[in-house]
Every structure is written in structure tokens, then in C-alpha cells.
Design an enzyme around this catalytic site. Structure first.
Site, PDB file in Angstrom:
ATOM      1  N   ASP A 319     -13.341  44.526  -6.204  1.00 29.69           N
ATOM      2  CA  ASP A 319     -12.019  45.023  -6.561  1.00 29.69           C
ATOM      3  C   ASP A 319     -12.176  46.422  -7.105  1.00 29.69           C
ATOM      4  O   ASP A 319     -13.162  46.727  -7.761  1.00 29.69           O
ATOM      5  CB  ASP A 319     -11.410  44.165  -7.675  1.00 29.69           C
ATOM      6  CG  ASP A 319     -10.927  42.831  -7.156  1.00 29.69           C
ATOM      7  OD1 ASP A 319     -10.742  42.720  -5.941  1.00 29.69           O
ATOM      8  OD2 ASP A 319     -10.745  41.915  -7.976  1.00 29.69           O
ATOM      9  N   ASP A 623      -9.988  38.272  -9.511  1.00 21.65           N
ATOM     10  CA  ASP A 623      -9.507  37.971 -10.854  1.00 21.65           C
ATOM     11  C   ASP A 623      -8.303  37.035 -10.856  1.00 21.65           C
ATOM     12  O   ASP A 623      -8.257  36.081 -11.593  1.00 21.65           O
ATOM     13  CB  ASP A 623      -9.234  39.249 -11.654  1.00 21.65           C
ATOM     14  CG  ASP A 623      -8.417  40.271 -10.876  1.00 21.65           C
ATOM     15  OD1 ASP A 623      -7.908  39.918  -9.798  1.00 21.65           O
ATOM     16  OD2 ASP A 623      -8.281  41.412 -11.346  1.00 21.65           O
ATOM     17  N   ASP A 627      -7.026  34.852  -5.798  1.00 19.49           N
ATOM     18  CA  ASP A 627      -8.351  35.265  -5.332  1.00 19.49           C
ATOM     19  C   ASP A 627      -9.318  34.097  -5.271  1.00 19.49           C
ATOM     20  O   ASP A 627     -10.355  34.176  -4.612  1.00 19.49           O
ATOM     21  CB  ASP A 627      -8.938  36.321  -6.285  1.00 19.49           C
ATOM     22  CG  ASP A 627      -8.192  37.637  -6.181  1.00 19.49           C
ATOM     23  OD1 ASP A 627      -7.503  37.832  -5.173  1.00 19.49           O
ATOM     24  OD2 ASP A 627      -8.311  38.448  -7.110  1.00 19.49           O
TER      25      ASP A 627
HETATM   26 MG    MG Z   1      -4.269  43.942 -10.075  1.00 21.92          MG
END
Ligand code: MG
Ligand code: ADP
Length: 880
Positions: A319, A623, A627
Site C-alpha cells: 500500500d 489494512d 483487504d
Molecule cells: Mg486508505
């Protein structure tokens, strides 16, 4: 707590003596904790120490030895029997100590990922370990949380809870503050899949519903890793082969007319020589030590097999927000009623101002600030002295601080508006909205914010200096240009919009249409300083970092440039493009990707699948709740320790305590080191065992007397070899560890020529030991004397060879001074040898005699030969 009390909230607050607006005081919480005990389930205690000690005696090798002891005692050989017994006990203690340490450190690791809860304490929202919750605590739940105790809900917004741990039912159940008991309760261990709520804890620990269902508790389990399983298999094969050889040799000897007891002991010695007793324990301990090292670098391993897979990672999908960047967002620029304004002051301290704000009409300013403050799920905590932090989403935090810079605080707004409904932010929606009611006038406002394209597509009018005007294509183009410009400067751009309505829109679709576009906020989120070098380390080590973000492509690319992540035209993809590609077409592109922008959670899953299909070993971070499936699917699922949700953490095999990309790279490095170290001591231990087998086997073939006694071999295997092996497991990484490509996952432990190397070394150890023994006999020394020389040679050769085992495949090793354990282990083992040879008591135990300098000269000379041979072999076969 009687269930009937659950219906009446007032009564509940009263009986639990709690104030819903303030929570309990810190002192009261302590008292209650002492009274009710920790909020945790008593899982059946892990392997007790006694059991662990006893299990040391269940080993096949130990059983053989016990049998040997019995036979010796039966035949009146008490001296042998006693010695073997002592060595068995020594071995058990050593094995126990290793296992105990490993087990305890694994356990400690499990506790590190223990969940937290957000509670109201002294009127402030704080994060506490879920274990410290007490009845009466006011807690906050939001999507992605694991319910930390049994909680009576009040003040909830579209809350849904998945209760499969209790009911087995995986369809989420809607919860709210009114209704039957089961509807107003969120039970410990269940997962919040949607919405948010406040609630009051009514039961903790074993008094919860979960606690009452005995035996259902999920055990923190440490599955064996693929390597451990492979080693176990190897171990079983070795044991079988060795026992067969030993029986064969013993029987053959007896048929030749040797004394039965002597041959029996020879068989036992051979079996003992061949079986790598120390191996499983050393592997476990090595893994445990590795985990602790990772922990020191802020990587928490949740699933043991990940330790090995980490070293094989070929792609790290990370990410952007919060992992590559700091997640410390500040609004730098504001676009409002056609004006581009800049904002002063960094971070979450509400100091600074919006420059040129007076150029904007009051009404526009007001609505902009109200959206910032009320379409917002975060809380600002702290003061000038303590510094400011935010609780909740950093994006929201930045906007909350911005509202203050507009001169508006939420406290003031709460008298003007009353919150009615919230449609939370979610990476798959890319926007959030709230509905509030104007307290005095009674009409409703929808306040929305989100990704510019998403918000703009829902707007039909916009706010100008002169009031609201229809939004034509020309204006949209103009607005989008501002977005583009800021995104190119690495800003995360958020659009703000609102609408007023007489009726309250209850459905999300109804709320999020026909909005009035108000403006933008440009959020700065600088890259973490250590990320650029971590990216470089990946590239050097044959690992491809891939940035994944929900942000605009231009923002993503601007950050990619700042962290030196190389990209080209065909290595950049957006969520919309992924959507348009077939699985097959994606497969063709996935090998080159390095930046994925405006990605939706479901795309992560497709990326992982495609990468895996292309033979990659994929690490994937996540997170949010959405996900979790992709994190689970990845070879190494990685969750964020700080911002991650419980659901994702549970799916992950690695948790980053600092959410930092550099930590992933550190964990990969540690993974490689651990595997290298395991190979190092396997090379060492197996070579030594092969050497002992060769010594004994050749002696028998040649009709020599036994060059080593069973007790001597035991001593070597269990004591003098064990310590250097352990120390090899603590080697720091060799200098080139991150400069070579990842190892293939399916590579056998003895790959890359190690098997052949072990045989070669074993042969040379055997030949040398036997040679010294033969020279001793030829010089007319006593059998004891010649045996002592053989024993000393064996130990010296092995200890000196252990030095060579420190090097990795390319022959490089960290400086010796970097592993003082190893230095210590070698010195200690040499000292033990000295004792065994010169100490009168040990001389009796091991049947040794004192050696003279000329003996040592011979032994020393023999000991360095394998090193020279090995060097030569390496020169001849440089590929090893
Ligand atoms: Mg975000
Ligand atoms: P990332 O993985 O980079 O955090 P997200 O999917 O969370 O991406 O966010 C995508 C976009 O949604 C952002 O570019 C931003 O425009 C918008 N956004 C992010 N957080 C929020 C929020 N809390 N409220 C409203 N919009 C948001």
C-alpha cells in the site's frame, strides 16, 4: 448481569455505574480489573514444562539409548549404564532448555498481536489492550474490529457483525440499540463487518458468551514450517537407514565370532553416530531466535511458515498510504469557490491558517469547514504540551485540523447540528457522507467527501462566489484541471460536497446524489525517509516492489518518483484498466507492473492470483476489512500493526509494528538469514554425523577394533557439536545476503551441492580419524590411547570445520567478531575436550588417557586437512 436488564439502557448505565459521555475513570477501571480479572479466555495452558521435559524421552534415539542402558545394566556393565544414563539426562535437559525457550518466545509473540480496544476513559477516547477491559467500559466499535468483550450497543450506525465464531453462520447480522437481546448485543470474538457504534461492556473474560462455550477456543497454534516437515521426513529416513545398518553390522560381527555385548554396543554407537539428534531442537530454536530478531526490527510473525517464505519473496505489493508514506497528513492547499488558497502549519497541531480566506464568501467558508469537521470520523487528542495525535483515519484527521484553521470547532458545531446518519468511507466506495439535522431549523444536510472523480460524478451544481450555479462540462474540466495539477505534485486530493434537504435521506444512494460541489483539499503525505533505500535494497535483491493505492495515478507516480521506484509506461496500471483486462490479459501484464493506482480492494485479489500464477512468491499488505481476502491469498500476507483492522491482522502471517515498508524488507532479509543459518548448521551437523558413521563403518569393514566408544560418540554429538551448531544458528547475515536473487520456494534443504558437500566432508572426517587411530595402534599404543587420539581428532576436525560452515554459498561470511556466541562455543567445546582428556574423573568416565605434545601435533595436522581440501574443492567447483 441479568439478561433482562439489557433492555433498559438507563438502568444499565446506573447498575454499572458508568457515564456514557465520560466512561469510567482510570482508577475505577483498575479497581474493576482487579475484581473481575483480565478480559481473556483461559485457553488450555500450552504444553506444560513437565510434559515438555518428559517428551524429551520419547525420542527414538533416546529409546534406543535407554534400551542400551538396560542391556548394559543387565549384563553387569554398570559403568557404561550409568554413563549413558547421565548423558541421556544431560541431553534431555539441553533439549528441554531449547524447546522451552523456543516455545516461550513464540508464545510471547502471540501476545504481541493481541487486540486493542478504543475506550472512553476520563472523557477521552484512548486505545487500551482488550485484555484490560472491565464491565462498565464504554467502547467504540467500527468495521474491521473484533468485538473485544460482550457489549451492549447504544448509538450505532449501520452496524453489522459476523457471528460465525459463536453460531457458525457467516452471514453478518444487523445490530442496533433497540430490539431483542440478541440484537442489541455484540459478542466477544465476533467481527464487525460494517458500520460503527458505541457500547457498554457488560461481561468480560470467561463470563462472556464465548467464555461459556468451552472447548471452542481457537488455540494459538504454531504449525510446523515446510522446512520442519521436510526435516522430520529426512530425520525418519535417516533413523530407519541407520538402525538397519547398525543391526546389520552388529549381527555380522556376532556371526564373525565377536563378543555379543561388544557388538551390541557397536551397533548402538553406530546408530547414535548416525542420527542427528540435535537437529529438530536446533531448528526450532533457530526459528525462535529469528523471530525475536525480526521483532527487534518491528516485524511480528503470526504464522511460523512465513519465516521461510519471506526469504523467497519475489514481489512485494505494498500500500502506498501509510506504508510507503508517513500517514501524517496535512492539508496544504484548499480550492474553494474558484480560489486556490494555501494553508500554513504542519501536522496535527491546530496552529496555522488558511491564507487569503477573506477573499471567499462567508457562506462558502462555512459549509467547507462544516463538511471538514462533520463528515469526519476522527478525533484530535492532546494539547500543546503533550503534542497532538489523532485517533481514527489520518485523512479525516487532516480535515479536522483544517476545520480548526477555518476557525470552526466540532464542539461549537455540535450545538448547531445533530448527527443522524453516517455512510462510512470504504475503499470500494471511495467516499463517505454523513447526514445531520439543523437543530434550530429542522432541515437536513448531507455532507460528503471523497475521491474527486467519484464526488464530481454525483454533483449537479457547484458553489461559486455568487452562490450555487449549475455544473457544466466547461466548469468540470476546469475543476478537474486543479485536481490534476495537485495530484502531479504528489497531493492526495479530496473533494467536498453537500446538499440540503427537507426530508432525511436514509439510503446511501438517496443521500449521495444531486450534490453541490464545494471544493478540494490537497493533502500532503510525505514518503517515509527510509523507504527509498529499502526500495533500492529490494531491487538489488531481485525483489520487485509494487505500489498499490486508491489514490489518483498522478499522485501515485509523483510519490513513486520520490521513493526512486522505477516505472515505465507499461508498468503503470489503474483499477479501471485492471477491470477491463481479462484474467489472461492481466497475466501478460502482471510481470512488469510497478504502480497500481485508483485500485479497488477486489483488484488486489486479482493481482495476487495473477502474480502467483506467474510463479511469483507474493507479499501483499493490507489494512482495511476488504483487504483481508487478498492478504490471506498472498504467500505472505502482511497487516498493519497501527492502522490495520483486526480482521486483516487475523488473515495475515506478518504484522508490521510500525506500518513501514522498510520493515517488510528487513523481515525479508531476516528470513533469508534464518534460512541461511539453518542450512549452515545442517551442513555442520550432518557432516559431523556422516564423519562418525564413516569412521565406525570403515573400522568394522577393515576389521579394526572400534575406534570410538558409544559414550564417546554420544558426548561428541550431544555436547561438543551441539554448542557450535546452536551458535551457527545465531550468525548475522553474510554481507551479500540482500544482493542475490531470492531462493526458489521448492528448493530442497540440501540443494545447491550441499548434499555432496556433506558426503565429501563426512568421508574426509572418517578417513582422517581412522588414520590417526591406525597410526596410534601402529605405534604400539594402548587401545585407550589410540581411541583418545581418534576422539580428539574427530572433535578438532569438526570444530575447525564449523568455522568453514559460517560462510554462505558464495563463500562469504560476516566477521568472526560479529558472532561472539560462536567464538565462545568453540572455545568452550575445546575446553570440554581438554577436560575429557586430562581430568582424572572424566578420564574414567570416557576411558581416555592423557595425550602428549607429539600426539597433538599429529591431531592438529590431521584437523586442518579438510579445510585445505574444501578450499581446493571450492576452487575446482566454484559453482557450489
Ligand atoms: Mg486508505
Ligand atoms: P489508499 O489505499 O491509498 O489509502 P483508499 O482506497 O483508501 O486509498 O482511498 C482512495 C481515495 O479515496 C483517496 O484518494 C481519497 O480521494 C479518498 N479518501 C481516502 N480516505 C478518505 C476518507 N476518509 N474520506 C473520504 N474520502 C477518502
Amino acid at each position: 448481569m441479568k439478561i433482562s436488564d439489557l433492555g433498559n439502557l438507563e438502568q444499565l448505565f446506573l447498575s454499572l455505574d458508568t457515564d456514557p459521555g465520560k466512561g469510567l475513570s482510570g482508577k475505577r477501571r483498575q479497581e474493576l480489573l482487579a475484581k473481575h480479572g483480565a478480559n481473556k479466555l483461559d485457553t488450555e495452558s500450552n504444553k506444560s514444562a513437565l510434559l515438555m521435559l518428559l517428551s524429551q524421552f520419547g525420542d527414538i534415539m533416546v529409546l534406543i539409548l535407554l534400551a542400551a542402558t538396560l542391556v548394559s545394566a543387565f549384563l553387569g556393565e554398570f559403568h557404561d549404564a550409568l554413563t549413558i544414563l547421565i548423558i541421556i539426562i544431560l541431553n534431555a535437559i539441553l533439549g528441554f532448555a531449547q524447546e522451552y525457550k523456543a516455545e516461550r518466545s513464540l508464545e510471547a509473540l502471540q501476545n504481541l498481536t493481541a487486540p486493542n480496544a478504543r475506550v472512553l476513559c476520563n472523557g477521552e477516547i484512548t486505545q487500551v489492550p482488550a485484555e484490560s477491559l472491565v464491565p462498565g467500559d464504554i467502547v467504540f466499535l467500527r468495521a474491521g474490529d473484533k468485538v473485544p468483550a460482550d457489549i451492549r450497543i447504544f448509538d450505532s450506525i449501520s452496524l453489522e457483525v459476523e457471528e460465525s465464531p459463536l453460531t457458525g453462520e457467516t452471514v453478518p447480522v444487523a445490530k442496533s440499540e433497540k430490539g431483542e437481546d440478541s440484537q442489541v448485543m455484540a459478542y466477544m470474538g465476533c467481527l464487525v463487518t460494517r458500520g460503527r457504534s458505541s457500547g457498554i461492556v457488560v461481561a468480560t473474560g470467561m463470563k462472556t458468551k464465548m467464555g461459556q462455550i468451552a472447548g471452542m477456543m481457537q488455540h494459538a497454534q504454531t504449525d510446523p514450517t515446510p522446512l520442519q516437515m521436510r526435516l522430520n521426513r529426512l530425520g525418519r529416513v535417516l533413523v530407519t537407514v541407520c538402525v538397519l545398518i547398525s543391526v546389520f553390522v552388529a549381527v555380522a560381527g556376532m556371526l564373525r565370532g565377536e563378543a555379543i555385548y561388544k557388538m551390541f554396543m557397536a551397533g548402538v554407537s553406530l546408530a547414535v553416530a548416525a542420527i542427528p539428534e540435535g537437529l529438530p531442537a536446533v531448528v526450532t530454536l533457530c526459528l525462535a531466535i529469528g523471530l525475536q530478531r525480526m521483532l527487534r526490527r518491528k516485524a511480528i510473525v503470526r504464522k511460523l511458515p512465513a519465516v521461510e517464505t519471506l526469504g523467497c519473496a519475489t514481489v512485494i505489493c505494498s500500500d502506498k498510504t501509510g506504508t510507503l508514506t508517513q500517514n501524517q497528513m496535512t492539508v496544504d492547499k484548499v480550492y474553494l469557490a474558484g480560489e486556490q488558497l494555501s494553508v500554513t502549519g504542519k501536522g496535527y497541531a491546530p496552529v496555522g491558517e488558511v491564507l487569503g480566506l477573506n477573499r471567499v464568501r462567508g457562506e462558502a467558508r462555512e459549509i467547507y469547514a462544516e463538511i471538514s469537521a462533520l463528515c469526519n470520523n476522527s478525533h484530535l487528542q492532546g494539547d500543546k504540551q503533550r503534542g497532538y495525535t489523532i485517533i481514527g483515519d489520518p485523512t479525516d484527521g487532516a480535515l479536522l485540523v483544517l476545520a480548526r484553521k477555518f476557525g470552526v470547532s466540532r464542539g461549537f458545531l455540535s450545538t448547531k447540528y445533530e448527527a443522524v446518519e453516517e455512510f462510512p468511507f470504504d475503499s470500494s466506495k471511495k467516499m463517505m457522507s454523513t447526514v445531520v439535522r439543523h437543530a434550530a431549523r429542522g432541515h437536513y444536510l448531507v455532507l460528503a467527501k471523497g475521491a474527486p472523480d467519484v464526488i464530481l460524478s454525483r454533483c449537479s451544481t457547484y458553489f461559486t462566489q455568487r452562490g450555487v450555479a449549475p455544473l457544466g462540462p466547461a466548469t468540470v474540466a476546469e475543476i478537474k484541471q486543479v485536481n490534476e495539477k495537485w495530484a502531479n505534485q504528489a497531493y492526495r486530493v479530496i473533494a467536498l460536497a453537500y446538499k440540503a434537504s427537507a426530508a432525511c435521506p436514509r439510503q446511501r444512494e438517496q443521500a449521495d446524489t444531486d450534490l453541490v460541489f464545494v471544493g478540494f483539499a490537497a493533502l500532503d503525505d510525505p514518503p517515509r525517509p527510509e523507504v527509498a533505500s529499502a526500495v533500492l535494497a529490494c531491487l538489488r535483491g531481485g525483489i520487485r516492489p509494487v505500489m498499490i493505492t486508491g489514490d489518483h495515478k498522478a499522485t501515485a507516480l509523483a510519490i513513486a518518483r520520490r521513493i526512486n521506484l522505477p516505472y515505465s509506461q507499461d508498468s503503470v496500471i489503474t483499477g479501471a484498466e485492471i477491470e477491463a483486462l481479462s484474467d489472461k490479459a492481466l497475466l501478460r501484464r502482471v510481470d512488469r507492473l510497478s504502480v497500481c493506482a485508483r485500485v479497488y480492494p477486489e483488484h488486489k485479489m486479482r493481482l495476487v492470483r495473477a502474480l502467483k500464477q506467474r510463479g511469483h512468491v507474493v507479499a501483499m499488505t493490507g489494512d482495511g476489512v476488504n483487504d483481508a481476502p487478498a492478504v490471506k491469498e498472498a504467500n505472505i500476507g502482511i497487516a498493519m500493526g497501527v492502522t490495520g483492522t483486526e480482521v486483516t491482522k487475523e488473515a495475515a502471517s506478518l504484522v508490521l509494528a510500525d506500518d513501514n515498508f522498510a520493515t517488510i524488507v528487513a523481515a525479508v532479509e531476516e528470513g533469508r538469514i534464518i534460512y541461511d543459518n539453518i542450512r549452515k548448521f545442517i551442513r555442520f551437523l550432518l557432516s559431523c554425523n556422516a564423519g562418525e558413521i564413516c569412521t565406525m563403518f570403515f573400522a568394522m569393514l577393515l576389521g579394526f577394533p572400534l575406534p570410538l566408544r558409544a559414550i564417546q560418540i554420544l558426548w561428541v554429538n550431544l555436547v561438543t557439536d551441539g554448542l557450535p551448531a546452536l551458535a551457527l544458528g545465531m550468525e548475522p547475515g553474510s554481507p551479500g545476503i540482500m544482493k542475490r536473487p531470492p531462493r526458489p520456494v521448492d528448493e530442497g534443504i540440501l540443494a545447491r551441492g550441499m548434499g555432496a558437500g556433506i558426503l565429501f566432508t563426512g568421508l574426509s572426517i572418517g578417513v582422517l580419524t581412522l588414520m590417526v587411530f591406525a597410526i596410534g595402534l601402529a605405534r604400539g599404543l594402548t587401545l585407550e590411547h589410540a581411541r583418545t587420539m581418534a576422539l580428539s581428532t574427530l572433535i578438532c576436525v569438526q570444530l575447525i570445520y564449523s568455522l568453514a560452515c559460517r560462510a554462505d554459498d558464495s563463500g562469504r561470511a560476516a566477521p568472526l567478531s560479529a558472532n561472539m556466541w560462536f567464538v565462545g562455543a568453540i572455545i568452550f567445546s575445546f575446553a570440554l575436550l581438554g577436560l575429557a582428556v586430562y581430568n582424572p574423573v572424566l578420564q574414567k568416565v570416557f576411558d581416555t588417557v592423557a595425550l602428549c605434545p607429539s600426539d597433538w601435533l599429529l591431531i592438529g595436522g590431521a584437523s586442518v586437512i579438510p579445510l585445505i581440501l574444501g578450499r581446493m574443492r571450492r576452487l575446482l567447483l566454484p559453482s557450489r
